[in-house]
Design a protein around this motif. Structure first.
Motif, PDB file in Angstrom:
ATOM      1  N   VAL A   8       0.825  -1.210   0.000  1.00  0.00           N
ATOM      2  CA  VAL A   8       0.000   0.000   0.000  1.00  0.00           C
ATOM      3  C   VAL A   8       0.857   1.257   0.000  1.00  0.00           C
ATOM      4  N   SER A   9       2.171   1.099  -0.007  1.00  0.00           N
ATOM      5  CA  SER A   9       3.158   2.182  -0.120  1.00  0.00           C
ATOM      6  C   SER A   9       3.151   3.141   1.066  1.00  0.00           C
ATOM      7  N   THR A  78      -1.793  -3.537 -10.115  1.00  0.00           N
ATOM      8  CA  THR A  78      -2.037  -2.486  -9.130  1.00  0.00           C
ATOM      9  C   THR A  78      -2.957  -2.990  -8.041  1.00  0.00           C
ATOM     10  N   ALA A  79      -2.921  -2.278  -6.938  1.00  0.00           N
ATOM     11  CA  ALA A  79      -3.773  -2.615  -5.808  1.00  0.00           C
ATOM     12  C   ALA A  79      -4.031  -1.372  -4.970  1.00  0.00           C
ATOM     13  N   THR A  80      -4.587  -0.337  -5.546  1.00  0.00           N
ATOM     14  CA  THR A  80      -5.623  -0.319  -6.558  1.00  0.00           C
ATOM     15  C   THR A  80      -5.355   0.806  -7.556  1.00  0.00           C
ATOM     16  N   LEU A 108      -4.397  -4.923 -14.146  1.00  0.00           N
ATOM     17  CA  LEU A 108      -4.695  -3.863 -13.189  1.00  0.00           C
ATOM     18  C   LEU A 108      -5.904  -4.227 -12.355  1.00  0.00           C
ATOM     19  N   MET A 109      -5.960  -3.620 -11.172  1.00  0.00           N
ATOM     20  CA  MET A 109      -7.080  -3.801 -10.269  1.00  0.00           C
ATOM     21  C   MET A 109      -7.763  -2.458 -10.063  1.00  0.00           C
ATOM     22  N   LEU A 110      -9.038  -2.390 -10.398  1.00  0.00           N
ATOM     23  CA  LEU A 110      -9.800  -1.160 -10.260  1.00  0.00           C
ATOM     24  C   LEU A 110     -10.486  -1.109  -8.904  1.00  0.00           C
ATOM     25  N   GLY A 111     -10.542   0.093  -8.322  1.00  0.00           N
ATOM     26  CA  GLY A 111     -11.240   0.287  -7.061  1.00  0.00           C
ATOM     27  C   GLY A 111     -11.619   1.737  -6.887  1.00  0.00           C
ATOM     28  N   ARG A 112     -12.515   2.000  -5.941  1.00  0.00           N
ATOM     29  CA  ARG A 112     -12.982   3.364  -5.713  1.00  0.00           C
ATOM     30  C   ARG A 112     -12.061   4.144  -4.796  1.00  0.00           C
ATOM     31  N   GLY A 113     -11.257   3.465  -3.987  1.00  0.00           N
ATOM     32  CA  GLY A 113     -10.405   4.165  -3.017  1.00  0.00           C
ATOM     33  C   GLY A 113     -11.161   4.423  -1.732  1.00  0.00           C
TER      34      GLY A 113
END
Length: 407
Positions: A8-9, A78-80, A108-113
């Motif tokens: 998650v950096s 990606t995540a996300t 890639l992985m899509l998400g709303r955040g």
């Protein structure tokens, strides 16, 4: 089945030393972690997206492209990727480019955040999060699957005669995962498109993840992409290991107790009992991970979070060594046992190309001579007859998604 890690950096103080790494140190450490993941035999490295301190990963595709140049086999994802605050046009362009520079080792992985202030920073309204995501996903798929797009929606300026460049590598779009911790609408969206569903169940009990994956599988079948068993599922998890469990609990406790997300909350013992967090020996991680199949069925991708909460680089690399040497080889063998023949492997670029083209040569997009404004005809590409401006007939993608799957 694919195994890997995600980050998650976060840039977090090490509670055992009181020192917080700099952004530069943490970025370089992440590059080292990614390269070592390949060295120990893992399949996937996934990088999150954030636009606020204490996180550093605001440009995942830049980082992943660099890692692609330093690795040979590692699948990069990606995540996300924030489908709500990113322009789908830029997502389409960036990930098609990442496909090309990585030789197809990209999805890639899509998400709303989950960071509310990000929405207004990018001119969006968090109250419109779900319809915004729905509209952007639809446009993203069209941009990859159609050479010329005419489009109008609610949340961005219209497109007229627009071509996203470069075209996807070999005429096959990057595989899309939809990531969620708690939102059923995300599972429905993944199922509708025949995309993958990644249940990042790091904060929730098994019963919740079981319901989310069951919903996705049911709706995947409903939308005609194959049987429920052929749906593409990924899981998140968290682990911390030492050779024996007592050392693992002792060493991880200060990091858990002070972690920004769950620190100063439930005890380590309660959290490991109620969520997939596993702190113990490699055998305990093996046993716990094999148990995931009991409530989600056979699945395709397992990612672990191992570098958060201020853990130093040396410790993270030790975790990777244990995963590569003692955990993943056993999991590969055990997950393969009694795996039904209808359950597909994790999608890769090669499998998607084979599913689309069979024995035929894949597309190699070659532009026509034009002024760069797409006014040379219905498509600016020489194989325009095969890539009309209107969507082509659905392409059956075969065993990767089930015999009835369409893209």
């Amino acid at each position: 089945m694919q195994f890997g890690i995600f980050t998650v950096s976060d840039i977090t103080e090490d509670p055992t030393t009181g020192r917080t790494p700099t952004e530069a140190e943490r970025i370089q450490a992440t590059l080292t972690i990614a390269k070592h993941a390949e060295e120990v035999g893992l399949d996937v490295f996934a990088l999150g997206e954030h636009h606020n301190p204490p996180f550093w990963s605001s440009s995942p595709t830049t980082t992943l492209a660099y890692i692609a140049g330093q690795t040979n086999t590692l699948q990069l994802t990606t995540a996300t990727t924030l489908i709500t605050t990113n322009d789908p046009v830029k997502i389409a362009e960036d990930f098609a480019m990442l496909q090309h520079v990585s030789g197809g080792r990209a999805d890639l992985m899509l998400g709303r955040g989950n960071t509310g202030p990000v929405y207004p920073w990018f001119g969006k309204d968090i109250r419109q999060g779900l319809p915004l995501a729905t509209e952007n996903v639809e446009l993203l798929h069209r941009l990859w699957n159609e050479d010329v797009v005419d489009w109008q929606g609610r949340f961005r300026t219209p497109l007229q005669g627009f071509t996203s460049t470069p075209r996807p590598l070999d005429g096959v779009a990057p595989f899309v995962w939809h990531g969620s911790i708690r939102t059923p609408e995300v599972a429905e969206q993944a199922a509708m498109y025949g995309d993958g569903f990644f249940a990042n169940h790091i904060f929730w009990p098994a019963s919740h993840t079981q319901r989310m994956v069951a919903l996705y599988r049911q709706r995947f079948e409903h939308h005609g992409h194959g049987t429920a068993a052929q749906a593409i599922v990924g899981l998140g998890g968290q682990v911390f290991m030492r050779k024996n469990s007592q050392d693992a609990v002792r060493d991880f406790r200060p990091y858990f107790d002070n972690a920004p997300v769950y620190g100063h909350g439930p005890s380590l013992e309660d959290f490991t009992q109620q969520t997939p967090l596993t702190v113990g020996s490699p055998q305990e991680v093996i046993d716990r991970t094999l148990g995931f199949r009991d409530y989600v069925g056979d699945y395709q991708r397992q990612l672990w979070l191992i570098d958060h909460a201020g853990l130093p680089l040396k410790t993270v690399l030790e975790q990777l060594d244990l995963l590569g040497e003692e955990v993943v080889p056993v999991l590969r063998r055990e997950f393969a046992k009694d795996r039904p023949a209808e359950v597909p492997d994790a999608p890769t670029h090669a499998s998607l190309v084979a599913a689309k083209y069979g024995d035929e040569a894949p597309r190699q997009a070659t532009p026509k001579a034009n002024r760069g404004d797409n006014l040379a005809g219905p498509s600016p590409y020489q194989d325009a007859g095969a890539t009309a401006a209107t969507p082509a007939a659905p392409v059956k993608t075969g065993s990767a998604f089930g015999p009835a799957a369409t893209r």
